[in-house]
Design a protein around this motif. Structure first.
Motif, PDB file in Angstrom:
ATOM      1  N   GLU A   1       3.703   5.945  -5.661  1.00 41.92           N
ATOM      2  CA  GLU A   1       3.789   5.873  -6.796  1.00 41.92           C
ATOM      3  C   GLU A   1       2.574   7.167  -7.306  1.00 41.92           C
ATOM      4  N   SER A   2       1.407   7.048  -6.539  1.00 47.29           N
ATOM      5  CA  SER A   2       0.348   7.956  -6.829  1.00 47.29           C
ATOM      6  C   SER A   2       0.869   9.450  -6.588  1.00 47.29           C
TER       7      SER A   2
ATOM      8  N   ALA B   1       2.223   1.784  -3.420  1.00 46.25           N
ATOM      9  CA  ALA B   1       1.375   2.366  -4.376  1.00 46.25           C
ATOM     10  C   ALA B   1       0.861   3.702  -4.037  1.00 46.25           C
TER      11      ALA B   1
ATOM     12  N   ARG C   1       0.930  -1.098   0.219  1.00 48.99           N
ATOM     13  CA  ARG C   1      -0.096   0.020  -0.013  1.00 48.99           C
ATOM     14  C   ARG C   1       0.907   1.240  -0.153  1.00 48.99           C
TER      15      ARG C   1
ATOM     16  N   ARG D   1       4.099  -5.119 -11.324  1.00 47.71           N
ATOM     17  CA  ARG D   1       3.450  -6.216 -10.449  1.00 47.71           C
ATOM     18  C   ARG D   1       3.281  -7.402 -11.084  1.00 47.71           C
TER      19      ARG D   1
ATOM     20  N   LYS E   1       5.447   4.869 -12.332  1.00 47.17           N
ATOM     21  CA  LYS E   1       5.316   3.538 -11.920  1.00 47.17           C
ATOM     22  C   LYS E   1       6.632   2.983 -11.689  1.00 47.17           C
TER      23      LYS E   1
END
Length: 283
Positions: A41-42, A38, A35, A51, A47
């Protein structure tokens, strides 16, 4: 703006190489690490990992961000210890890594003396057979059986381990063909194992382990001949197979990062380690 905790989790993933290993190092579950990656990355709109079904693989962008993350982790480490260097008292935690057999026989039994002398100090002892813990700044002080080569480290020679061939009196009383106890495949390229193979001259290896204490216990049970440092052999009542035979000499080094050398707790632990290693017997 990204969350620093996201970057810390990503850096741990890069160092560990997997979600599970990073989660273990951070004392969280692997879903938390995933999490956090992610979320990073956001925030960065990049990226960082591919995955795949069995693993996360760093992308080109992930590799670049990993470099920044490592630089920032190193800076954070240096800042923390710079601040600690100005504290006159010996306080806080010191992570000390060393080969397990040295921790168990020479360091841990005397830790109480250090902690009584410095009640605000705490120790975390980590058994390792490599220098990766120090290189990755997972340890503050590291003891190893090879001289560290990194230019950012302060290294000092602590002494020498003299290895020889040992066996139990019961085994030596036998007239059977020699049997040998050695390392498993994970340590097959070590100096100790290669030296033992030369001494065995084609003899049979009947038991293997990556742990010297296990090897010593097996030898004490008359399983065979083992290559050990003198102090471990003495602990288990083992005898030299041939007192006139060759021995193997390996250096013992201590190292820590240059930027922590003035920190009182590092100095205290360093002096403690030197005292522990001063009793190493020579053959």
């Amino acid at each position: 703006m990204f969350d620093w905790e996201d970057l810390r989790h990503f850096a741990a993933f890069v160092r560990a190489g997997s979600l599970a290993s990073a989660a273990k190092a951070l004392a969280v579950d692997h879903a938390t690490v995933a999490r956090r990656i992610a979320s990073l990355e956001s925030a960065l709109n990049l990226k960082l990992v591919d995955r795949r079904s069995r693993a996360y693989v760093l992308t080109h962008q992930g590799l670049r961000i990993a470099e920044f993350a490592e630089q920032m982790s190193a800076s954070s480490f240096a800042l923390e210890h710079y601040a600690g260097a100005d504290q006159p008292d010996v306080q806080g935690e010191v992570v000390l890594s060393a080969p397990p057999v040295l921790l168990g026989s020479l360091i841990a039994p005397h830790a109480g003396t250090l902690l009584v002398q410095h009640p605000a100090l705490s120790l975390r002892l980590v058994g390792t057979k490599s220098r990766t813990s120090l290189a990755r700044r997972e340890a503050d002080v590291a003891v190893s059986l090879a001289r560290p080569l990194e230019s950012t480290l302060v290294a000092s020679l602590l002494g020498h381990l003299d290895y020889a061939l040992y066996a139990s009196p019961a085994y030596l009383a036998q007239a059977a063909k020699p049997r040998f106890i050695g390392y498993d495949a994970s340590q097959a390229k070590s100096i100790q194992h290669r030296w033992l193979v030369e001494q065995a001259k084609g003899g049979d290896f009947v038991l293997c382990s990556n742990d010297l204490r296990v090897q010593a216990l097996a030898a004490a049970g008359a399983a065979g001949i083992v290559c050990l440092p003198a102090f471990i052999a003495a602990e288990h009542g083992l005898q030299r197979v041939d007192p006139e035979a060759d021995t193997l000499n390996i250096e013992v080094w201590m190292a820590f990062h240059e930027d922590v050398r003035a920190t009182p707790r590092i100095q205290a632990v360093g002096e403690f380690v030197r005292t522990c290693m001063a009793v190493l017997p020579r053959l």
